[in-house]
Design a protein around this motif. Structure first.
Motif, short mmCIF file in Angstrom:
data_model
loop_
_atom_site.label_atom_id
_atom_site.label_comp_id
_atom_site.label_asym_id
_atom_site.label_seq_id
_atom_site.Cartn_x
_atom_site.Cartn_y
_atom_site.Cartn_z
N ALA A 16 15.83 24.94 -70.63
CA ALA A 16 15.65 25.68 -72.04
C ALA A 16 15.72 27.04 -71.64
O ALA A 16 16.44 27.91 -72.15
N GLY A 17 14.94 27.73 -70.83
CA GLY A 17 14.69 29.15 -70.37
C GLY A 17 16.29 29.73 -69.97
O GLY A 17 16.48 30.54 -70.26
N THR A 18 16.65 28.91 -69.01
CA THR A 18 17.92 29.38 -68.30
C THR A 18 19.17 29.38 -69.36
O THR A 18 19.85 30.25 -69.08
N ILE A 33 13.53 36.92 -67.64
CA ILE A 33 13.08 35.63 -67.64
C ILE A 33 11.85 35.73 -66.39
O ILE A 33 11.91 36.21 -65.31
N TYR A 34 10.84 35.28 -67.03
CA TYR A 34 9.40 35.09 -66.19
C TYR A 34 9.30 33.59 -65.85
O TYR A 34 9.26 32.73 -66.65
N SER A 35 9.05 33.28 -64.38
CA SER A 35 9.16 32.01 -63.96
C SER A 35 7.81 31.98 -62.87
O SER A 35 7.42 32.90 -62.21
N ASP A 317 9.70 11.03 -76.25
CA ASP A 317 9.68 10.12 -75.33
C ASP A 317 10.89 10.10 -74.59
O ASP A 317 12.09 9.67 -75.41
N PRO A 318 11.27 9.87 -73.28
CA PRO A 318 12.80 9.89 -72.88
C PRO A 318 13.65 8.83 -73.03
O PRO A 318 14.73 8.78 -72.90
N LEU A 319 12.85 7.80 -73.62
CA LEU A 319 13.67 6.51 -73.84
C LEU A 319 15.01 6.74 -74.68
O LEU A 319 15.85 6.13 -74.68
N ALA A 324 16.52 17.05 -73.20
CA ALA A 324 17.06 18.23 -72.76
C ALA A 324 18.33 18.69 -73.87
O ALA A 324 18.80 19.73 -74.11
N GLN A 325 18.80 17.54 -74.46
CA GLN A 325 19.88 17.89 -75.37
C GLN A 325 19.48 18.70 -76.53
O GLN A 325 20.42 19.45 -77.07
N ASN A 326 18.12 18.23 -77.07
CA ASN A 326 17.60 19.14 -77.97
C ASN A 326 17.32 20.59 -77.59
O ASN A 326 17.54 21.61 -78.26
C1 LIG Z 1 11.93 10.35 -67.09
C2 LIG Z 1 12.54 11.33 -68.04
C3 LIG Z 1 13.91 11.24 -68.36
C4 LIG Z 1 14.68 11.96 -69.32
N1 LIG Z 1 16.06 11.69 -69.79
C5 LIG Z 1 16.51 12.51 -70.55
C6 LIG Z 1 17.87 12.28 -70.95
O1 LIG Z 1 18.39 11.37 -70.53
N2 LIG Z 1 18.39 13.20 -71.95
C7 LIG Z 1 17.83 14.38 -72.19
O2 LIG Z 1 18.24 15.04 -73.04
N3 LIG Z 1 16.51 14.52 -72.08
C8 LIG Z 1 15.82 13.76 -71.09
N4 LIG Z 1 14.64 14.12 -70.64
C9 LIG Z 1 13.88 15.32 -71.30
C10 LIG Z 1 14.45 16.37 -70.47
O3 LIG Z 1 14.11 16.37 -69.11
C11 LIG Z 1 13.46 17.38 -70.91
O4 LIG Z 1 13.44 17.84 -72.30
C12 LIG Z 1 13.76 18.96 -70.44
O5 LIG Z 1 14.34 19.19 -68.96
C13 LIG Z 1 12.97 20.17 -70.62
O6 LIG Z 1 13.32 21.47 -70.30
P1 LIG Z 1 12.33 22.61 -70.45
O7 LIG Z 1 13.31 23.73 -69.89
O8 LIG Z 1 11.84 22.67 -72.10
O9 LIG Z 1 11.14 22.51 -69.85
P2 LIG Z 1 10.69 22.42 -68.21
O10 LIG Z 1 11.90 21.61 -67.30
O11 LIG Z 1 9.21 21.50 -67.99
O12 LIG Z 1 10.63 23.93 -67.93
C14 LIG Z 1 9.70 24.94 -67.93
C15 LIG Z 1 9.37 25.59 -66.78
O13 LIG Z 1 8.28 26.64 -67.13
C16 LIG Z 1 7.61 26.80 -66.08
N5 LIG Z 1 6.40 27.31 -66.54
C17 LIG Z 1 5.51 26.68 -67.11
N6 LIG Z 1 4.28 27.39 -67.40
C18 LIG Z 1 4.42 28.74 -67.09
C19 LIG Z 1 4.14 29.90 -67.03
N7 LIG Z 1 2.66 29.99 -67.70
N8 LIG Z 1 4.57 30.93 -66.57
C20 LIG Z 1 5.84 30.89 -66.16
N9 LIG Z 1 6.65 29.89 -66.04
C21 LIG Z 1 5.96 28.79 -66.38
C22 LIG Z 1 7.72 25.30 -65.19
O14 LIG Z 1 7.29 25.73 -63.77
C23 LIG Z 1 8.99 25.22 -65.59
O15 LIG Z 1 9.89 25.69 -64.42
C24 LIG Z 1 14.10 13.15 -69.85
C25 LIG Z 1 12.63 13.32 -69.35
C26 LIG Z 1 12.00 12.52 -68.40
C27 LIG Z 1 10.52 12.56 -68.20
#
Ligand SMILES: Cc1cc2nc3c(=O)[nH]c(=O)nc-3n(C[C@H](O)[C@H](O)[C@H](O)COP(=O)(O)OP(=O)(O)OC[C@H]3O[C@@H](n4cnc5c(N)ncnc54)[C@H](O)[C@@H]3O)c2cc1C
Length: 456
Positions: A16-18, A33-35, A317-319, A324-326
């Motif tokens: 999401a962030g990148t 971007i803060y990480s 729920d990942p099912l 990620a798509q959202n």
């Molecule tokens: C088993 C499994 C299967 C999946 N299958 C699918 C699929 O088939 N299709 C699909 O669309 N989605 C799927 N998903 C969901 C998908 O992986 C996630 O929705 C998506 O990767 C979330 O991305 P994000 O960037 O929101 O969060 P994240 O990937 O969690 O990124 C958040 C980042 O923020 C950093 N962070 C946290 N707190 C702080 C802070 N205080 N300061 C700085 N940085 C911080 C974290 O270290 C991390 O790097 C699945 C999930 C699981 C668990």
């Protein structure tokens, strides 16, 4: 001339962030971007957040931010098998093998995020390694025109209260085991007993009482063509004990073999050949996701508006493969809107954007996830659509269209609407289609020299 670029701060460098960061730099914003981890650590020291398959439409949204960089991890359909019972009473209930009406792509989230971050930096984006606290966020938001919180399910998401009207479940609906394995030799030949398109169809093996498994092509960040497995155990399922034996890559492999040997023995000869990715000690994951919809706009202590994106806003729920798509669709809709919106970015404007995203995709994605979870509300859908899919290929493909474009499900709620959906696809009455369904008595097994015809 003074720099008139609008300033954006993004917390978190996952998908999401990148994605938002790269898209907003491309759109002419000044983005930081803060990480909590540096770029190498994001790639090498953590497991992927999930398998994160993009099913069809989200690839089109993604292409607005970054060109398609990957030709591995593509799948073209789903081979479905449903069973009930155990031991002597184990019975196949349904089998079908559907081609997708689109392309699906499963790429390691660590690779996707890393590639986006590199492009973001190359285009002048700034990257600060810092674990942002709520106090930091207040100061960061005070200095930016827009602040996005993309810290995933944990992190700073707690700043955004759960929306009880949009959140369906109080608890996780599945226990999860994710594991990645080396690709098999002669994969197309080996997978032919399950699908018309060899190794390019995913598997979706379901046990009616205990849970589901997904197994499909995957692009691993370092090792390239691999296979991703996800096990989804229902609450109280005996699969949970199997998952809980996992402590490393080898025990993850052993758990998956045990699961198939006990519950899906037709496939075990193939599964038994899987080798773990010892090269990546983070190639497995245990967990459970509480499906949560948050009020995705909040104020910091000093009153600055901040907006959540990705899992920080809505976790699925990942099912149903929606998270990620959202995140991609939400980021792209926001980038499009920000290109047009030249006025101050206010709390109300951000709230309006989230509501538009909810209406455009997130609500439907939540409902599709309920369908896949077998929620009471969708029991009839699942029963009828699976049976119809087993006798009509178009219906199976249309069922998996919901993973790509969930919105049409909102218009298919009553029994009559389900019947119409089936009839429109089949060109005959739903009753006629369903009357042809018979449960299979035997299913083809791995390693059979020739494709075995299903006896019915
Ligand atoms: C088993 C499994 C299967 C999946 N299958 C699918 C699929 O088939 N299709 C699909 O669309 N989605 C799927 N998903 C969901 C998908 O992986 C996630 O929705 C998506 O990767 C979330 O991305 P994000 O960037 O929101 O969060 P994240 O990937 O969690 O990124 C958040 C980042 O923020 C950093 N962070 C946290 N707190 C702080 C802070 N205080 N300061 C700085 N940085 C911080 C974290 O270290 C991390 O790097 C699945 C999930 C699981 C668990």
């Amino acid at each position: 001339m003074s720099n008139t670029k609008r300033k954006v701060a993004i917390i978190g460098a996952g998908i999401a962030g990148t994605t938002a960061g790269l898209g907003l730099v491309n759109a002419g914003f000044d983005v930081i971007i803060y990480s909590d981890r540096d770029q190498a650590s994001l790639r090498n020291d953590v497991p992927p957040t999930g398998t994160a398959v993009y099913f069809g439409k989200s690839l089109e949204y993604d292409a607005e931010v970054v060109e398609d960089l990957y030709d591995i991890g593509t799948s073209t359909g789903m081979s479905v098998r449903i069973f009930s019972g155990t031991g002597e009473t184990r019975t196949p209930v349904i089998e079908f093998d559907s081609a997708f009406n689109y392309r699906a792509q499963a790429v390691d989230t660590r690779l996707r995020a890393d590639d986006r971050l590199s492009r973001f930096l190359a285009r002048g984006g700034k990257f600060v390694v810092r674990a942002v606290t709520p106090e930091d966020l207040d100061a960061i938001a005070g200095d930016a025109d827009l602040t996005l919180v993309a810290t995933g399910k944990g992190g700073l998401s707690a700043l955004f209260p759960v929306d009880p009207e949009r959140t369906v479940y109080a608890d996780p609906q599945r226990h999860l085991l994710l594991a990645t394995f080396k690709e098999l030799d002669r994969a197309d030949h080996q997978f032919a007993y399950r699908s018309s398109d060899g190794a390019r169809h995913n598997w979706f093996n379901i046990h009616a009482d205990f849970g589901e498994t997904f197994f499909g092509p995957y692009l691993h960040k370092d090792l390239g063509a691999t296979r991703a497995f996800i096990g989804f155990a229902k609450p109280g399922s005996p699969w949970i004990d199997i998952f809980n034996t996992v402590t490393d890559t080898q025990s993850a492999r052993d758990a998956v073999v045990k699961l198939f040997a006990t519950y899906f023995p037709e496939d075990v000869e193939l599964i038994d050949q899987l080798e773990p990715l010892h090269e990546d000690p983070h190639s497995w994951l245990l967990g459970a996701v509480p499906p949560t919809v948050r009020r995705a706009v909040a104020r910091t202590k000093s009153g600055h508006a901040v907006a959540a994106i990705g899992d920080a806003a809505v976790s699925f729920d990942p099912l149903g493969g929606q998270g990620a798509q959202n995140a991609i669709v939400q980021s792209v809709l926001l980038i499009r809107a920000l290109r047009e919106h030249k006025d101050k970015i206010t709390y109300e404007w951000l709230q309006d954007q989230f509501n538009k995203h909810w209406d455009h995709r997130a609500e439907a994605a939540t409902e599709v996830t309920r369908l896949f979870l077998g929620d009471e509300k969708y029991k009839t859908h699942a029963e009828l659509l699976f049976q119809a899919a087993a006798v009509n290929a178009k219906i199976g493909s249309a069922f998996f269209d919901f993973l790509s474009e969930p919105q049409p499900l909102l218009g298919i709620q009553s029994r009559e609407q389900i019947d119409n959906f089936i009839a429109n696809l089949a060109g005959e009455a739903a009753e006629t289609v369903l009357a042809r369904f018979k449960a299979p008595s035997q299913l083809a097994r791995a390693n059979a020299l020739e494709r075995v015809t299903v006896l019915s």
